[in-house]
Design a protein around this motif. Structure first.
Motif, PDB file in Angstrom:
ATOM      1  N   ALA A   1       0.821  -1.212   0.000  1.00  0.00           N
ATOM      2  CA  ALA A   1       0.000   0.000   0.000  1.00  0.00           C
ATOM      3  C   ALA A   1       0.854   1.259   0.000  1.00  0.00           C
ATOM      4  N   ALA A   2       2.044   1.168   0.591  1.00  0.00           N
ATOM      5  CA  ALA A   2       2.911   2.344   0.649  1.00  0.00           C
ATOM      6  C   ALA A   2       3.505   2.704  -0.712  1.00  0.00           C
ATOM      7  N   LYS A   3       3.418   1.764  -1.677  1.00  0.00           N
ATOM      8  CA  LYS A   3       4.047   1.995  -2.973  1.00  0.00           C
ATOM      9  C   LYS A   3       3.023   2.187  -4.097  1.00  0.00           C
ATOM     10  N   ILE A   4       1.730   2.312  -3.732  1.00  0.00           N
ATOM     11  CA  ILE A   4       0.726   2.589  -4.756  1.00  0.00           C
ATOM     12  C   ILE A   4       0.960   3.995  -5.295  1.00  0.00           C
ATOM     13  N   PRO A   5       1.023   4.168  -6.617  1.00  0.00           N
ATOM     14  CA  PRO A   5       1.232   5.510  -7.174  1.00  0.00           C
ATOM     15  C   PRO A   5       0.081   6.434  -6.789  1.00  0.00           C
ATOM     16  N   TYR A   6       0.407   7.543  -6.142  1.00  0.00           N
ATOM     17  CA  TYR A   6      -0.638   8.416  -5.635  1.00  0.00           C
ATOM     18  C   TYR A   6      -1.077   9.466  -6.654  1.00  0.00           C
ATOM     19  N   GLY A   7      -0.148   9.952  -7.463  1.00  0.00           N
ATOM     20  CA  GLY A   7      -0.520  10.952  -8.468  1.00  0.00           C
ATOM     21  C   GLY A   7      -1.210  12.136  -7.841  1.00  0.00           C
ATOM     22  N   ARG A   8      -2.390  12.457  -8.359  1.00  0.00           N
ATOM     23  CA  ARG A   8      -3.119  13.615  -7.833  1.00  0.00           C
ATOM     24  C   ARG A   8      -3.982  13.253  -6.622  1.00  0.00           C
ATOM     25  N   TYR A   9      -3.934  11.980  -6.220  1.00  0.00           N
ATOM     26  CA  TYR A   9      -4.742  11.549  -5.098  1.00  0.00           C
ATOM     27  C   TYR A   9      -3.957  11.604  -3.795  1.00  0.00           C
ATOM     28  N   MET A  10      -4.716  11.762  -2.698  1.00  0.00           N
ATOM     29  CA  MET A  10      -4.119  11.553  -1.386  1.00  0.00           C
ATOM     30  C   MET A  10      -3.853  10.067  -1.239  1.00  0.00           C
ATOM     31  N   ALA A  11      -2.966   9.711  -0.324  1.00  0.00           N
ATOM     32  CA  ALA A  11      -2.593   8.309  -0.153  1.00  0.00           C
ATOM     33  C   ALA A  11      -3.815   7.426   0.087  1.00  0.00           C
ATOM     34  N   GLN A  12      -4.710   7.827   0.989  1.00  0.00           N
ATOM     35  CA  GLN A  12      -5.869   6.988   1.293  1.00  0.00           C
ATOM     36  C   GLN A  12      -6.804   6.881   0.095  1.00  0.00           C
ATOM     37  N   GLU A  13      -6.974   7.945  -0.639  1.00  0.00           N
ATOM     38  CA  GLU A  13      -7.823   7.903  -1.833  1.00  0.00           C
ATOM     39  C   GLU A  13      -7.252   6.935  -2.862  1.00  0.00           C
ATOM     40  N   ALA A  14      -5.947   6.919  -3.010  1.00  0.00           N
ATOM     41  CA  ALA A  14      -5.320   6.006  -3.963  1.00  0.00           C
ATOM     42  C   ALA A  14      -5.529   4.560  -3.554  1.00  0.00           C
ATOM     43  N   ILE A  15      -5.430   4.284  -2.257  1.00  0.00           N
ATOM     44  CA  ILE A  15      -5.673   2.922  -1.777  1.00  0.00           C
ATOM     45  C   ILE A  15      -7.127   2.529  -2.028  1.00  0.00           C
ATOM     46  N   ASN A  16      -8.045   3.448  -1.732  1.00  0.00           N
ATOM     47  CA  ASN A  16      -9.464   3.178  -1.979  1.00  0.00           C
ATOM     48  C   ASN A  16      -9.701   2.845  -3.449  1.00  0.00           C
ATOM     49  N   ASN A  17      -9.100   3.627  -4.324  1.00  0.00           N
ATOM     50  CA  ASN A  17      -9.293   3.413  -5.756  1.00  0.00           C
ATOM     51  C   ASN A  17      -8.711   2.072  -6.205  1.00  0.00           C
ATOM     52  N   ALA A  18      -7.575   1.685  -5.621  1.00  0.00           N
ATOM     53  CA  ALA A  18      -6.973   0.404  -5.977  1.00  0.00           C
ATOM     54  C   ALA A  18      -7.878  -0.752  -5.555  1.00  0.00           C
ATOM     55  N   LEU A  19      -8.475  -0.654  -4.363  1.00  0.00           N
ATOM     56  CA  LEU A  19      -9.405  -1.682  -3.903  1.00  0.00           C
ATOM     57  C   LEU A  19     -10.588  -1.805  -4.849  1.00  0.00           C
ATOM     58  N   ILE A  20     -11.145  -0.667  -5.221  1.00  0.00           N
ATOM     59  CA  ILE A  20     -12.324  -0.654  -6.097  1.00  0.00           C
ATOM     60  C   ILE A  20     -11.973  -1.202  -7.475  1.00  0.00           C
ATOM     61  N   GLU A  21     -10.833  -0.782  -8.016  1.00  0.00           N
ATOM     62  CA  GLU A  21     -10.435  -1.198  -9.356  1.00  0.00           C
ATOM     63  C   GLU A  21     -10.278  -2.714  -9.451  1.00  0.00           C
ATOM     64  N   HIS A  22      -9.579  -3.309  -8.487  1.00  0.00           N
ATOM     65  CA  HIS A  22      -9.350  -4.758  -8.533  1.00  0.00           C
ATOM     66  C   HIS A  22     -10.642  -5.528  -8.294  1.00  0.00           C
ATOM     67  N   ALA A  23     -11.494  -5.043  -7.389  1.00  0.00           N
ATOM     68  CA  ALA A  23     -12.759  -5.731  -7.132  1.00  0.00           C
ATOM     69  C   ALA A  23     -13.663  -5.680  -8.362  1.00  0.00           C
ATOM     70  N   LYS A  24     -13.661  -4.562  -9.074  1.00  0.00           N
ATOM     71  CA  LYS A  24     -14.495  -4.444 -10.271  1.00  0.00           C
ATOM     72  C   LYS A  24     -14.004  -5.350 -11.396  1.00  0.00           C
ATOM     73  N   GLN A  25     -12.764  -5.793 -11.307  1.00  0.00           N
ATOM     74  CA  GLN A  25     -12.242  -6.749 -12.288  1.00  0.00           C
ATOM     75  C   GLN A  25     -12.663  -8.181 -11.968  1.00  0.00           C
ATOM     76  N   GLY A  26     -13.506  -8.331 -10.944  1.00  0.00           N
ATOM     77  CA  GLY A  26     -14.005  -9.642 -10.576  1.00  0.00           C
ATOM     78  C   GLY A  26     -13.082 -10.424  -9.667  1.00  0.00           C
ATOM     79  N   LYS A  27     -12.147  -9.737  -9.026  1.00  0.00           N
ATOM     80  CA  LYS A  27     -11.171 -10.420  -8.189  1.00  0.00           C
ATOM     81  C   LYS A  27     -11.595 -10.402  -6.712  1.00  0.00           C
ATOM     82  N   SER A  28     -11.085 -11.392  -5.999  1.00  0.00           N
ATOM     83  CA  SER A  28     -11.260 -11.431  -4.557  1.00  0.00           C
ATOM     84  C   SER A  28     -10.080 -10.695  -3.934  1.00  0.00           C
ATOM     85  N   VAL A  29     -10.364  -9.587  -3.253  1.00  0.00           N
ATOM     86  CA  VAL A  29      -9.315  -8.690  -2.762  1.00  0.00           C
ATOM     87  C   VAL A  29      -9.289  -8.709  -1.231  1.00  0.00           C
ATOM     88  N   VAL A  30      -8.107  -8.818  -0.670  1.00  0.00           N
ATOM     89  CA  VAL A  30      -7.928  -8.696   0.773  1.00  0.00           C
ATOM     90  C   VAL A  30      -7.117  -7.443   1.058  1.00  0.00           C
TER      91      VAL A  30
END
Length: 410
Positions: free
Chosen positions: A220-249
């Motif tokens: 989580a510390a190495k997720i590219p943040y870009g224009r997002y705050m760190a927590q927003e980037a983590i949230n987006n990563a969770l959503i993106e992988h789940a929408k791909q039909g994956k089981s995410v922990v």
């Protein structure tokens, strides 16, 4: 009958009458599973253990407070005979035979018409183990097999592929204070089933090495943040992988809701329509002091404990902690994320009435192989942290409970 093995079967007892004779330790062990199965349970016994009596008081079973009488098994589907009266057990067993009621006898398995297998559950699967040779029944052996299978399913070492489509989503898992053995059974199972794991730095890192090769592990510390705050980037990563039909922990240290921003992630997932399962974890606020021999409460010493975040100093305008009120408390104060602010915290507590002699313990890397404990007082803690080079992560315990247990080795 002893020449033939038992026929394994799963009984569906929901709403069906089950009679239990005897309210002792055997009944105490067997009743919870019967209650969970939804059985209509009648207990016949003049006495019962406190636990069994509590089940009756709660309305989970019907207790007829007397000895067995002929006719008690009428309309029963299943019977458990576990009294200390051999004659009553024999009579009840004979009634079960006449009425064609499957009957377990705790005192004489050879005369029973049913045996209770060694059972365990994991991920919606019930494991039941029976000895096939009636003449060589060994309950300890069957229990050991049961334990080995269930433990393998729970910790992921025994993995059976899912042939039905899994529902994609996110599991927010509290990994505990650091020792990989302190994650919950459910958390470990979900890790073993994950397609993607997004892990915090303070999560139990050793567990990641056990994951199958196909699992994508993201720091989580190495997720590219870009224009997002760190927590927003983590949230987006969770959503993106789940929408791909994956089981995410989402693997977090401690408990997700104790200074872990877990609810922010739950809210983001809810807004995106992503299902989320929350698995609580063992919080470092209690477990780390315990691992260092410090009880956060102790009779006659502390009747309460308070957990606060020390990530901002008491004089910081962002602080939401009422430090003057905390200084007036007589119980234990546990500070998380406060090593670099402990000097200011100690000064504030002393300024508002806490004794400078109040014992303080700092436990660094709690529950891991690198754990160490450093003791001080409120008056000396700032200098002690500098002199001993105490680094995060460390839990700070303030209060008389620090001196309750055996003194740490020098």
């Amino acid at each position: 009958m002893a020449e033939h093995p038992a026929y394994p079967v799963g009984l569906r007892l929901s709403g069906r009458r089950v009679v239990v004779l005897g309210g002792g330790q055997v009944a105490q062990r067997r009743l919870p599973a019967l209650i969970a199965a939804g059985a209509d349970i009648v207990l016949v016994s003049p006495e019962a253990t406190p636990s069994v009596e509590a089940m009756a008081d709660a309305g989970e079973i019907t207790w007829r407070q007397r000895r067995y009488q002929d006719g008690d098994l009428a309309d029963a589907w299943y019977a458990l005979i576990a009294t200390g009266d051999h004659e009553a057990n024999t009579a009840a067993s004979a009634e079960a035979e006449r009425r064609r009621v499957w009957c377990v006898r705790a005192d004489d398995a050879d005369r029973a018409t049913a045996w209770t297998p060694a059972t365990g559950t994991s991920a919606g699967v019930t494991v039941a183990v029976l000895t096939t040779d009636a003449r060589g029944r060994d309950p300890r052996h069957t229990a050991a097999i049961r334990d080995a299978v269930v433990e393998g399913l729970r910790d992921g070492t025994l993995v059976a592929p899912h042939h039905r489509t899994r529902t994609p989503g996110v599991a927010l898992v509290g990994g505990g204070p650091g020792d990989p053995d302190l994650i919950t059974v459910r958390g470990r199972r979900l890790l073993a089933e994950a397609d993607v794991v997004i892990a915090d730095r303070l999560g139990p890192r050793d567990l990641l090495a056990e994951l199958p090769p196909h699992v994508e592990v993201i720091d989580a510390a190495k997720i590219p943040y870009g224009r997002y705050m760190a927590q927003e980037a983590i949230n987006n990563a969770l959503i993106e992988h789940a929408k791909q039909g994956k089981s995410v922990v989402r693997l977090k240290g401690g408990d997700p809701f104790v200074f872990g921003r877990g609810m922010e992630e739950v809210q983001a997932l809810a807004e995106a329509g992503i299902p989320c399962t929350v698995v609580p974890g063992i919080s470092s606020s209690i477990s780390v002091p315990g691992a260092a021999g410090i009880p956060v409460t102790h009779r006659g010493v502390a009747h309460e404990f308070t957990v606060v975040s020390g990530h901002v100093a008491p004089d910081d305008e962002r602080s939401l902690v009422d430090w003057p009120s905390l200084a007036r408390l007589t119980g234990t104060l546990v500070v998380l994320m406060g090593v670099d602010k402990i000097g200011k915290i100690a000064e504030t507590l002393i300024a508002h009435g806490r004794s400078p002699k109040t014992p303080v313990a700092l436990v660094q890397e709690g529950t891991t192989a690198a754990q160490r404990r450093v003791d001080a007082t409120l008056a000396t803690v700032a200098e002690t942290v500098r002199a001993e080079d105490v680094k995060p992560p460390a839990v700070v315990v303030i209060g008389e409970v620090v001196t309750v247990g055996p003194r740490p080795a020098p």
